[in-house]
Design a protein around this motif. Structure first.
Motif, PDB file in Angstrom:
ATOM      1  N   GLU A  37      35.967  11.089  77.014  1.00 52.38           N
ATOM      2  CA  GLU A  37      35.317  10.367  75.912  1.00 52.38           C
ATOM      3  C   GLU A  37      33.797  10.508  75.988  1.00 52.38           C
ATOM      4  OE1 GLU A  37      38.635   6.838  75.172  1.00 52.38           O
ATOM      5  OE2 GLU A  37      36.914   6.423  76.469  1.00 52.38           O
ATOM      6  N   PHE A  38      33.239  10.443  77.207  1.00 54.32           N
ATOM      7  CA  PHE A  38      31.792  10.608  77.349  1.00 54.32           C
ATOM      8  C   PHE A  38      31.372  12.019  76.960  1.00 54.32           C
ATOM      9  CE2 PHE A  38      31.981   7.335  81.036  1.00 54.32           C
ATOM     10  CZ  PHE A  38      32.040   6.288  80.122  1.00 54.32           C
ATOM     11  N   GLU A  39      32.183  13.007  77.302  1.00 52.17           N
ATOM     12  CA  GLU A  39      31.843  14.386  76.977  1.00 52.17           C
ATOM     13  C   GLU A  39      31.911  14.664  75.476  1.00 52.17           C
ATOM     14  OE1 GLU A  39      33.130  16.469  81.220  1.00 52.17           O
ATOM     15  OE2 GLU A  39      34.295  16.908  79.431  1.00 52.17           O
ATOM     16  N   VAL A  40      32.836  14.027  74.785  1.00 53.70           N
ATOM     17  CA  VAL A  40      32.923  14.237  73.330  1.00 53.70           C
ATOM     18  C   VAL A  40      32.152  13.187  72.546  1.00 53.70           C
ATOM     19  CG1 VAL A  40      35.103  15.499  73.456  1.00 53.70           C
ATOM     20  CG2 VAL A  40      35.137  13.039  73.040  1.00 53.70           C
ATOM     21  N   GLY A  41      31.809  12.076  73.218  1.00 51.81           N
ATOM     22  CA  GLY A  41      31.000  11.037  72.580  1.00 51.81           C
ATOM     23  C   GLY A  41      31.771  10.074  71.703  1.00 51.81           C
ATOM     24  N   ILE A  42      33.105  10.136  71.738  1.00 50.42           N
ATOM     25  CA  ILE A  42      33.936   9.293  70.877  1.00 50.42           C
ATOM     26  C   ILE A  42      35.019   8.617  71.715  1.00 50.42           C
ATOM     27  CG2 ILE A  42      35.525   9.245  68.884  1.00 50.42           C
ATOM     28  CD1 ILE A  42      32.709   9.938  68.041  1.00 50.42           C
ATOM     29  N   SER A  43      35.196   7.325  71.505  1.00 48.21           N
ATOM     30  CA  SER A  43      36.267   6.600  72.184  1.00 48.21           C
ATOM     31  C   SER A  43      37.606   6.996  71.573  1.00 48.21           C
ATOM     32  CB  SER A  43      36.061   5.086  72.036  1.00 48.21           C
ATOM     33  OG  SER A  43      37.212   4.387  72.445  1.00 48.21           O
ATOM     34  N   SER A  44      38.564   7.353  72.428  1.00 48.42           N
ATOM     35  CA  SER A  44      39.881   7.744  71.906  1.00 48.42           C
ATOM     36  C   SER A  44      40.654   6.544  71.374  1.00 48.42           C
ATOM     37  CB  SER A  44      40.692   8.458  72.993  1.00 48.42           C
ATOM     38  OG  SER A  44      40.810   7.653  74.135  1.00 48.42           O
ATOM     39  N   SER A  45      40.329   5.353  71.821  1.00 53.15           N
ATOM     40  CA  SER A  45      41.062   4.171  71.349  1.00 53.15           C
ATOM     41  C   SER A  45      40.491   3.602  70.056  1.00 53.15           C
ATOM     42  CB  SER A  45      41.101   3.085  72.427  1.00 53.15           C
ATOM     43  OG  SER A  45      39.791   2.684  72.761  1.00 53.15           O
ATOM     44  N   THR A  46      39.170   3.709  69.861  1.00 49.48           N
ATOM     45  CA  THR A  46      38.562   3.112  68.667  1.00 49.48           C
ATOM     46  C   THR A  46      38.064   4.137  67.661  1.00 49.48           C
ATOM     47  OG1 THR A  46      36.324   3.053  69.593  1.00 49.48           O
ATOM     48  CG2 THR A  46      37.766   1.139  70.033  1.00 49.48           C
ATOM     49  N   GLY A  47      37.850   5.370  68.123  1.00 50.89           N
ATOM     50  CA  GLY A  47      37.290   6.389  67.240  1.00 50.89           C
ATOM     51  C   GLY A  47      35.801   6.214  67.007  1.00 50.89           C
ATOM     52  N   LYS A  48      35.187   5.279  67.732  1.00 47.29           N
ATOM     53  CA  LYS A  48      33.759   5.011  67.565  1.00 47.29           C
ATOM     54  C   LYS A  48      32.971   5.700  68.681  1.00 47.29           C
ATOM     55  CE  LYS A  48      34.451   0.585  65.324  1.00 47.29           C
ATOM     56  NZ  LYS A  48      34.203  -0.848  65.360  1.00 47.29           N
ATOM     57  N   PRO A  49      31.678   5.916  68.430  1.00 46.65           N
ATOM     58  CA  PRO A  49      30.842   6.525  69.464  1.00 46.65           C
ATOM     59  C   PRO A  49      30.882   5.711  70.762  1.00 46.65           C
ATOM     60  CG  PRO A  49      29.673   6.482  67.381  1.00 46.65           C
ATOM     61  CD  PRO A  49      30.929   5.671  67.197  1.00 46.65           C
ATOM     62  N   THR A  50      30.837   6.425  71.878  1.00 47.51           N
ATOM     63  CA  THR A  50      30.830   5.772  73.183  1.00 47.51           C
ATOM     64  C   THR A  50      29.920   6.558  74.118  1.00 47.51           C
ATOM     65  OG1 THR A  50      32.215   4.830  74.934  1.00 47.51           O
ATOM     66  CG2 THR A  50      32.827   7.010  74.136  1.00 47.51           C
ATOM     67  N   ALA A  51      29.396   5.870  75.107  1.00 44.18           N
ATOM     68  CA  ALA A  51      28.522   6.509  76.098  1.00 44.18           C
ATOM     69  C   ALA A  51      28.671   5.775  77.424  1.00 44.18           C
ATOM     70  CB  ALA A  51      27.073   6.470  75.625  1.00 44.18           C
ATOM     71  N   PRO A  52      28.387   6.464  78.511  1.00 46.11           N
ATOM     72  CA  PRO A  52      28.489   5.826  79.818  1.00 46.11           C
ATOM     73  C   PRO A  52      27.391   4.789  80.028  1.00 46.11           C
ATOM     74  CG  PRO A  52      27.821   8.136  80.041  1.00 46.11           C
ATOM     75  CD  PRO A  52      28.057   7.878  78.595  1.00 46.11           C
ATOM     76  N   SER A  53      27.688   3.828  80.897  1.00 44.55           N
ATOM     77  CA  SER A  53      26.686   2.839  81.292  1.00 44.55           C
ATOM     78  C   SER A  53      25.690   3.499  82.241  1.00 44.55           C
ATOM     79  CB  SER A  53      27.359   1.663  81.991  1.00 44.55           C
ATOM     80  OG  SER A  53      27.870   2.088  83.254  1.00 44.55           O
ATOM     81  N   ARG A  54      24.634   2.801  82.550  1.00 45.71           N
ATOM     82  CA  ARG A  54      23.655   3.311  83.516  1.00 45.71           C
ATOM     83  C   ARG A  54      24.329   3.606  84.860  1.00 45.71           C
ATOM     84  NH1 ARG A  54      17.867   1.187  82.480  1.00 45.71           N
ATOM     85  NH2 ARG A  54      18.044   0.493  80.337  1.00 45.71           N
ATOM     86  N   GLU A  55      25.162   2.670  85.319  1.00 46.57           N
ATOM     87  CA  GLU A  55      25.828   2.851  86.611  1.00 46.57           C
ATOM     88  C   GLU A  55      26.762   4.057  86.591  1.00 46.57           C
ATOM     89  OE1 GLU A  55      25.298   1.538  89.651  1.00 46.57           O
ATOM     90  OE2 GLU A  55      23.572   0.697  88.603  1.00 46.57           O
ATOM     91  N   LEU A  71      19.935  12.311  83.508  1.00 48.61           N
ATOM     92  CA  LEU A  71      21.008  11.832  82.632  1.00 48.61           C
ATOM     93  C   LEU A  71      20.617  10.541  81.932  1.00 48.61           C
ATOM     94  CD1 LEU A  71      24.204  12.607  84.745  1.00 48.61           C
ATOM     95  CD2 LEU A  71      23.164  13.948  82.910  1.00 48.61           C
ATOM     96  N   LEU A  72      19.906   9.665  82.639  1.00 53.40           N
ATOM     97  CA  LEU A  72      19.468   8.412  82.017  1.00 53.40           C
ATOM     98  C   LEU A  72      18.536   8.690  80.849  1.00 53.40           C
ATOM     99  CD1 LEU A  72      18.896   6.313  85.251  1.00 53.40           C
ATOM    100  CD2 LEU A  72      20.695   5.947  83.542  1.00 53.40           C
ATOM    101  N   GLU A  73      17.670   9.678  81.003  1.00 54.43           N
ATOM    102  CA  GLU A  73      16.762  10.041  79.913  1.00 54.43           C
ATOM    103  C   GLU A  73      17.537  10.615  78.734  1.00 54.43           C
ATOM    104  OE1 GLU A  73      13.294  13.294  79.074  1.00 54.43           O
ATOM    105  OE2 GLU A  73      13.275  12.298  81.032  1.00 54.43           O
ATOM    106  N   ARG A  74      18.472  11.508  79.028  1.00 56.27           N
ATOM    107  CA  ARG A  74      19.252  12.121  77.957  1.00 56.27           C
ATOM    108  C   ARG A  74      20.064  11.077  77.190  1.00 56.27           C
ATOM    109  NH1 ARG A  74      19.434  17.084  76.629  1.00 56.27           N
ATOM    110  NH2 ARG A  74      18.876  17.887  78.661  1.00 56.27           N
ATOM    111  N   ALA A  75      20.504  10.035  77.906  1.00 62.39           N
ATOM    112  CA  ALA A  75      21.298   8.969  77.272  1.00 62.39           C
ATOM    113  C   ALA A  75      20.428   7.968  76.524  1.00 62.39           C
ATOM    114  CB  ALA A  75      22.123   8.241  78.326  1.00 62.39           C
ATOM    115  N   GLY A  76      19.115   8.047  76.720  1.00 61.43           N
ATOM    116  CA  GLY A  76      18.225   7.125  76.027  1.00 61.43           C
ATOM    117  C   GLY A  76      17.905   5.861  76.803  1.00 61.43           C
ATOM    118  N   TYR A  77      18.343   5.781  78.047  1.00 60.82           N
ATOM    119  CA  TYR A  77      18.028   4.621  78.873  1.00 60.82           C
ATOM    120  C   TYR A  77      16.591   4.676  79.386  1.00 60.82           C
ATOM    121  CZ  TYR A  77      22.994   3.390  79.007  1.00 60.82           C
ATOM    122  OH  TYR A  77      24.274   3.033  78.669  1.00 60.82           O
ATOM    123  N   VAL A  78      16.069   5.884  79.538  1.00 60.52           N
ATOM    124  CA  VAL A  78      14.704   6.095  80.000  1.00 60.52           C
ATOM    125  C   VAL A  78      14.007   6.941  78.947  1.00 60.52           C
ATOM    126  CG1 VAL A  78      13.266   7.181  81.770  1.00 60.52           C
ATOM    127  CG2 VAL A  78      15.388   6.027  82.415  1.00 60.52           C
TER     128      VAL A  78
END
Length: 115
Positions: A37-55, A71-78
């Motif tokens: 799901e993180f690699e495709v960016g979509i939750s398989s259960s909801t069909g909505k965008p998803t991303a990993p947490s900082r941890e 990775l934190l920068e690419r995800a927008g956390y930094v």
């Protein structure tokens, strides 16, 4: 150069390490489904965008042997507060793709030619 999405980057890093999704997920203590799901960016259960947490990103960075900040920068956390010239950005992108051992070799080489 087109910016890669976080999911594209995660998949590229995993395949560069020669890891299956299941092995990478297990090492990062997440399910293989979640990693997919993180690699495709979509939750398989909801069909909505998803991303990993900082941890989760920190654990994936450790598995892929890249700085967590990348990775934190690419995800927008930094958010980077400065802009580098395009040639420096390209060098940084290439450097970030290197495994840690190759980074050490490159740094040793650069120190030898700039001293």
């Amino acid at each position: 150069m087109k910016a890669r999405s976080l999911g594209d980057s995660l998949k590229r890093l995993r395949t560069q390490k020669g890891l299956s999704r299941a092995k990478a997920a297990k090492a990062a203590k997440i399910s293989a489904t979640r990693l997919y799901e993180f690699e495709v960016g979509i939750s398989s259960s909801t069909g909505k965008p998803t991303a990993p947490s900082r941890e989760q990103l920190k654990r994936l960075a450790a598995v892929y042997e890249v700085p967590a900040e990348e990775l934190l920068e690419r995800a927008g956390y930094v958010i980077r507060n400065h802009s580098e010239p395009p040639d420096v950005e390209r060098l940084l992108e290439l450097y970030r793709r290197l495994p840690l051992s190759a980074r050490e070799t490159l740094l040793t080489f650069l120190k030898s030619i700039t001293s």
